[in-house]
Design a protein around this motif. Structure first.
Motif, PDB file in Angstrom:
ATOM      1  N   ARG A   1       1.069 -33.186  11.654  1.00  0.00           N
ATOM      2  CA  ARG A   1       0.654 -31.883  11.037  1.00  0.00           C
ATOM      3  C   ARG A   1      -0.448 -32.100  10.142  1.00  0.00           C
ATOM      4  NH1 ARG A   1       4.327 -27.633  10.925  1.00  0.00           N
ATOM      5  NH2 ARG A   1       3.905 -27.388   8.537  1.00  0.00           N
ATOM      6  N   ILE A   2      -1.518 -31.231  10.147  1.00  0.00           N
ATOM      7  CA  ILE A   2      -2.636 -31.512   9.345  1.00  0.00           C
ATOM      8  C   ILE A   2      -2.177 -31.432   7.973  1.00  0.00           C
ATOM      9  CG2 ILE A   2      -3.166 -28.924   9.281  1.00  0.00           C
ATOM     10  CD1 ILE A   2      -5.864 -31.552   9.297  1.00  0.00           C
ATOM     11  N   LEU A   3      -2.780 -31.930   6.967  1.00  0.00           N
ATOM     12  CA  LEU A   3      -2.303 -31.919   5.639  1.00  0.00           C
ATOM     13  C   LEU A   3      -3.483 -32.177   4.646  1.00  0.00           C
ATOM     14  CD1 LEU A   3       0.377 -32.731   3.805  1.00  0.00           C
ATOM     15  CD2 LEU A   3      -0.330 -34.982   4.162  1.00  0.00           C
TER      16      LEU A   3
ATOM     17  N   ARG B  41      -0.943 -19.330   9.312  1.00  0.00           N
ATOM     18  CA  ARG B  41      -2.240 -19.246  10.002  1.00  0.00           C
ATOM     19  C   ARG B  41      -2.555 -20.322  10.747  1.00  0.00           C
ATOM     20  NH1 ARG B  41      -6.490 -15.547   6.314  1.00  0.00           N
ATOM     21  NH2 ARG B  41      -4.926 -13.612   6.096  1.00  0.00           N
ATOM     22  N   CYS B  42      -2.740 -21.607  10.132  1.00  0.00           N
ATOM     23  CA  CYS B  42      -2.981 -22.984  10.698  1.00  0.00           C
ATOM     24  C   CYS B  42      -2.213 -23.132  11.966  1.00  0.00           C
ATOM     25  CB  CYS B  42      -2.777 -23.945   9.766  1.00  0.00           C
ATOM     26  SG  CYS B  42      -3.140 -25.538  10.424  1.00  0.00           S
ATOM     27  N   THR B  43      -3.418 -23.530  13.108  1.00  0.00           N
ATOM     28  CA  THR B  43      -2.737 -23.822  14.279  1.00  0.00           C
ATOM     29  C   THR B  43      -2.725 -25.491  14.632  1.00  0.00           C
ATOM     30  OG1 THR B  43      -4.815 -23.726  15.331  1.00  0.00           O
ATOM     31  CG2 THR B  43      -3.368 -21.635  15.429  1.00  0.00           C
ATOM     32  N   ASN B  44      -2.929 -26.074  13.530  1.00  0.00           N
ATOM     33  CA  ASN B  44      -3.201 -27.731  13.705  1.00  0.00           C
ATOM     34  C   ASN B  44      -4.263 -28.085  14.783  1.00  0.00           C
ATOM     35  OD1 ASN B  44      -2.013 -29.698  12.562  1.00  0.00           O
ATOM     36  ND2 ASN B  44      -0.690 -30.372  14.224  1.00  0.00           N
ATOM     37  N   CYS B  45      -5.390 -27.369  14.630  1.00  0.00           N
ATOM     38  CA  CYS B  45      -6.428 -27.570  15.817  1.00  0.00           C
ATOM     39  C   CYS B  45      -7.471 -28.883  15.161  1.00  0.00           C
ATOM     40  CB  CYS B  45      -7.276 -26.309  15.497  1.00  0.00           C
ATOM     41  SG  CYS B  45      -8.418 -26.038  14.334  1.00  0.00           S
ATOM     42  N   MET B  46      -7.124 -29.203  13.727  1.00  0.00           N
ATOM     43  CA  MET B  46      -7.897 -30.276  13.351  1.00  0.00           C
ATOM     44  C   MET B  46      -9.434 -29.997  13.083  1.00  0.00           C
ATOM     45  SD  MET B  46      -5.661 -32.646  12.871  1.00  0.00           S
ATOM     46  CE  MET B  46      -3.926 -32.177  13.153  1.00  0.00           C
ATOM     47  N   GLU B  47      -9.829 -29.215  13.256  1.00  0.00           N
ATOM     48  CA  GLU B  47     -11.288 -29.038  12.969  1.00  0.00           C
ATOM     49  C   GLU B  47     -11.701 -29.262  11.571  1.00  0.00           C
ATOM     50  OE1 GLU B  47     -13.148 -25.458  14.568  1.00  0.00           O
ATOM     51  OE2 GLU B  47     -12.786 -26.303  16.582  1.00  0.00           O
ATOM     52  N   CYS B  48     -10.870 -28.820  10.507  1.00  0.00           N
ATOM     53  CA  CYS B  48     -11.134 -29.300   9.223  1.00  0.00           C
ATOM     54  C   CYS B  48     -11.272 -30.801   8.808  1.00  0.00           C
ATOM     55  CB  CYS B  48     -10.114 -28.421   8.274  1.00  0.00           C
ATOM     56  SG  CYS B  48      -8.418 -28.854   8.806  1.00  0.00           S
ATOM     57  N   ILE B  49     -10.440 -31.548   9.580  1.00  0.00           N
ATOM     58  CA  ILE B  49     -10.223 -32.948   9.348  1.00  0.00           C
ATOM     59  C   ILE B  49     -11.597 -33.386  10.009  1.00  0.00           C
ATOM     60  CG2 ILE B  49      -8.883 -33.602  11.272  1.00  0.00           C
ATOM     61  CD1 ILE B  49      -7.619 -35.382   9.536  1.00  0.00           C
TER      62      ILE B  49
ATOM     63  N   VAL C 193     -15.065 -23.130   8.332  1.00  0.00           N
ATOM     64  CA  VAL C 193     -15.157 -24.001   9.631  1.00  0.00           C
ATOM     65  C   VAL C 193     -13.981 -23.509  10.275  1.00  0.00           C
ATOM     66  CG1 VAL C 193     -15.110 -25.922  10.806  1.00  0.00           C
ATOM     67  CG2 VAL C 193     -16.974 -25.583   8.971  1.00  0.00           C
ATOM     68  N   CYS C 194     -12.740 -23.195   9.586  1.00  0.00           N
ATOM     69  CA  CYS C 194     -11.657 -23.107  10.090  1.00  0.00           C
ATOM     70  C   CYS C 194     -11.707 -21.714  10.757  1.00  0.00           C
ATOM     71  CB  CYS C 194     -10.330 -22.997   8.932  1.00  0.00           C
ATOM     72  SG  CYS C 194      -8.887 -22.254   9.462  1.00  0.00           S
ATOM     73  N   PRO C 195     -11.100 -22.215  12.178  1.00  0.00           N
ATOM     74  CA  PRO C 195     -11.045 -20.818  13.018  1.00  0.00           C
ATOM     75  C   PRO C 195     -10.222 -19.664  12.696  1.00  0.00           C
ATOM     76  CG  PRO C 195     -10.435 -22.429  14.360  1.00  0.00           C
ATOM     77  CD  PRO C 195     -10.871 -23.178  12.910  1.00  0.00           C
ATOM     78  N   GLU C 196      -9.133 -19.920  12.057  1.00  0.00           N
ATOM     79  CA  GLU C 196      -7.996 -19.312  11.732  1.00  0.00           C
ATOM     80  C   GLU C 196      -8.114 -18.819  10.505  1.00  0.00           C
ATOM     81  OE1 GLU C 196      -6.075 -18.429  14.072  1.00  0.00           O
ATOM     82  OE2 GLU C 196      -6.752 -19.917  15.432  1.00  0.00           O
ATOM     83  N   ASN C 197      -9.256 -18.930   9.580  1.00  0.00           N
ATOM     84  CA  ASN C 197      -9.185 -18.558   8.032  1.00  0.00           C
ATOM     85  C   ASN C 197      -7.891 -19.093   7.396  1.00  0.00           C
ATOM     86  OD1 ASN C 197     -11.711 -17.161   7.828  1.00  0.00           O
ATOM     87  ND2 ASN C 197     -11.049 -15.872   9.215  1.00  0.00           N
ATOM     88  N   ALA C 198      -7.494 -20.165   7.807  1.00  0.00           N
ATOM     89  CA  ALA C 198      -6.160 -20.616   7.172  1.00  0.00           C
ATOM     90  C   ALA C 198      -6.393 -21.483   5.844  1.00  0.00           C
ATOM     91  CB  ALA C 198      -5.504 -21.506   8.044  1.00  0.00           C
ATOM     92  N   ILE C 199      -7.904 -21.794   5.340  1.00  0.00           N
ATOM     93  CA  ILE C 199      -7.968 -22.548   4.294  1.00  0.00           C
ATOM     94  C   ILE C 199      -8.258 -21.756   3.219  1.00  0.00           C
ATOM     95  CG2 ILE C 199      -9.247 -24.512   3.378  1.00  0.00           C
ATOM     96  CD1 ILE C 199      -9.629 -25.641   6.382  1.00  0.00           C
ATOM     97  N   ILE C 200      -7.562 -21.999   2.191  1.00  0.00           N
ATOM     98  CA  ILE C 200      -7.675 -21.226   0.903  1.00  0.00           C
ATOM     99  C   ILE C 200      -8.423 -22.088  -0.043  1.00  0.00           C
ATOM    100  CG2 ILE C 200      -6.679 -19.766  -0.836  1.00  0.00           C
ATOM    101  CD1 ILE C 200      -4.238 -19.258   1.151  1.00  0.00           C
TER     102      ILE C 200
HETATM  103  S1  SF4 Z   1      -9.093 -26.005  10.835  1.00  0.00           S
HETATM  104 FE1  SF4 Z   1      -7.706 -24.377   9.968  1.00  0.00          FE
HETATM  105  S2  SF4 Z   1      -6.282 -23.992  11.702  1.00  0.00           S
HETATM  106 FE2  SF4 Z   1      -7.484 -25.927  12.419  1.00  0.00          FE
HETATM  107  S3  SF4 Z   1      -6.122 -27.712  11.259  1.00  0.00           S
HETATM  108 FE3  SF4 Z   1      -7.487 -27.160   9.712  1.00  0.00          FE
HETATM  109  S4  SF4 Z   1      -6.553 -25.664   8.561  1.00  0.00           S
HETATM  110 FE4  SF4 Z   1      -5.514 -25.634  10.466  1.00  0.00          FE
END
Ligand code: SF4
Ligand code: SF4
Lengths: 149, 362
Positions: B250-252, B227-235, B269-276
């Motif tokens: 890549r985000i890690l 799901r993650c698009t590497n948008c960096m919002e989480c970081i 905050v993750c726009p892709e709901n990729a964070i579990i």
């Molecule tokens: S906010 Fe979500 S989609 Fe964006 S880098 Fe982080 S995990 Fe990936």
């Protein structure tokens, strides 16, 4: 019988009877003597689907603030806390629903009523309620979608 | 031949829930007897550090792998991936499908279009099965059998892979399967009592010399790279140094244990709901797929709950943790995405599908 208003939810048509008034948290209120009888609108029931379980966290005759938590509901599709529609006094609950809440699905505008309520607030007219549904529809869909991901 | 055995790893529940322990024991007992599977027991996947013996063991398994755990399959899969236990997702037929209504909905692939995906995935399958989907050990044993049959058909491929470029420990493991963390099946002892009763959280066997090191409960985000698009919002959002960037940019989730226990803020905050957050009470945050039964919509907002956006909630949760750390609350001022409201717009039209599905159903 008065003519019902209809609010389309996708293919489903939520029936909004004009013989009663409404609250913005999707309850209908029908005046009886000096109080209102309250229940879920078809819009609510449509989103809930089959109700399995209903529980109240306050006792009858309790004064409540607007939006105070008053109960919990669980259905096949959803879980939700329930809130008082306005400030007022909850006089009585529909006892029959506690054992078997199915009337909420089969007869939400009749035997599936939830509680009797006294309030000085001025509820919404059926027209105003339908307008509110129309305004909130996009947002509701988005909220639900967010939860489906 | 031993090599045909499929490896089954049973990851224990956190805590000492007797029902869960019981189910684990029944399954393990049956599988340890089974000739064509190689069964081991490890502590809870999410709680094991990357150099925990259980993880080392998991990393050493070369072929197809079945992981039974108390986690949603997505959560288990990506927890393993992060720990270097990689493979393609094997499909288990044992799913939570209590709610038949849902099956009317189109089954959508959760993979987001621009997702960056997992890297260095070997050609083998990992089947993650959620132990919560059934109460009967037999259901799991049958499913293991089914997968084991399915998997042995592909043994030739597996051999090629092994012969191709085996790591030493993998080959070793393959040729001489050892019962590294083999559960000592608690034969009911003299008192008819289960020995595990007195165990420390996560440890499986009292007097066994193979006793895995105990684990403590942990809390950290797990990224679903499908799901993650590497948008960096989480970081940008997390102010606790949990996230990092690897050498391929890549985000890690770099410093897992910097994360604040109970805080799920960045997942909102993750726009892709990729964070579990596998341990979160909300199924959607804990890694449930949309289709999973038991995932119920929360309609509280509709019925009058004070409304807060996911972002507002996240900011609040973050402020609580900042203050707890003796730092200043920052509110919306730091690391908050500009695009805010459109965050919620998604390509998926789940409600329409839901409604239409329901209409078909009636
Ligand atoms: S906010 Fe979500 S989609 Fe964006 S880098 Fe982080 S995990 Fe990936
Ligand atoms: S949950 Fe909070 S502390 Fe943990 S990674 Fe996310 S924002 Fe950072």
């Amino acid at each position: 019988m008065s003519v019902d208003l209809i609010f389309p939810m996708g293919k489903f048509e939520a029936r909004i009877p004009t013989d009663r008034v409404y609250s913005s948290n999707h309850l209908w209120l029908q005046e009886t003597a000096n109080r209102y009888r309250a229940g879920f609108t078809s819009y609510s029931v449509r989103l809930l689907q089959d109700v399995y379980f209903l529980d109240w966290v306050i006792d009858p005759q309790s004064s409540v603030r607007e939006r105070q938590e008053i109960g919990e509901i669980e259905s096949s599709k959803a879980l939700s806390t329930l809130y008082a529609p306005f400030a007022g006094i909850v006089r009585a609950f529909n006892e029959k629903l506690l054992d078997d809440p199915s009337a909420i699905n089969t007869d939400n505008y009749g035997t599936g009523w939830l509680f009797d309520f006294e309030t000085d607030a001025v509820p919404l007219t059926p027209e105003a309620y339908v307008a509110l549904l129309a305004d909130g529809w996009e947002e509701t869909q988005r909220t639900l979608k967010g939860q489906f991901q | 031949m031993a090599g045909k055995k499929i490896t089954v790893v049973l990851s224990q529940a956190q805590g000492k829930n007797p029902q869960r322990r019981h189910l684990e024991e029944e399954i393990a007992t049956a599988l340890i007897m089974a000739p064509d599977v190689d069964c081991s027991v490890v502590p809870h996947l999410y709680d094991m550090s990357h150099d925990h013996t259980g993880m080392l063991f998991l990393r050493s398994v070369p072929g197809d792998l079945i992981v039974l755990s108390w986690l949603f399959p997505r959560a288990a899969h990506w927890t393993l991936d992060r720990a270097g236990v990689k493979g393609h997702e094997g499909e288990s037929l044992l799913r939570d499908d209590e709610s038949d209504n849902e099956s009317d909905l189109p089954q959508e692939d959760d993979t987001s279009l621009d997702s960056i995906g997992a890297l260095d995935v070997p050609n083998r399958k990992i089947y993650c099965i959620d132990l919560r989907v059934d109460d009967s050990p037999q259901a799991f044993i049958n499913e293991v059998r089914r997968i084991s049959d399915e998997s042995s058909i592909q043994t030739v491929d597996l051999m090629q892979w092994i012969n191709g470029n085996p790591k030493k420990d993998q080959l070793e493991r393959y040729l001489h399967p050892q019962q590294l963390l083999q559960l000592e099946v608690p034969r009911s002892n003299e008192n008819g009592q289960n020995r595990n009763g007195q165990e420390e959280d996560g440890a499986s066997n009292g007097d066994s010399s193979h006793q895995p090191e105990p684990t403590k409960r942990r809390w950290y985000p797990v990224i679903d790279y499908d799901r993650c698009t590497n948008c960096m919002e989480c970081i940008d959002f997390c102010l606790f140094g949990v996230y990092g960037i690897d050498h391929r940019e890549r985000i890690l989730v770099e410093q897992q244990d910097n994360c604040k226990k109970g805080c799920p803020a960045c997942s909102r905050v993750c726009p892709e709901n990729a964070i579990i957050f596998p341990g979160h009470k909300t199924p959607a945050i804990a890694g449930a797929d949309g289709e999973v039964a038991g995932l119920k919509i929360d309609l509280s907002k509709l019925f009058g709950a004070p409304s807060k956006s996911a972002l507002e909630l996240a900011v609040e949760e973050r402020d609580v943790e900042l203050v707890r750390d003796g730092r200043d609350a920052v509110g919306m001022e730091v690391g908050v995405p500009k695009r805010q409201t459109e965050t919620v717009a998604t390509p998926r039209d789940a409600l329409d599908d839901l409604m239409d599905g329901l209409d078909d159903f009636e």
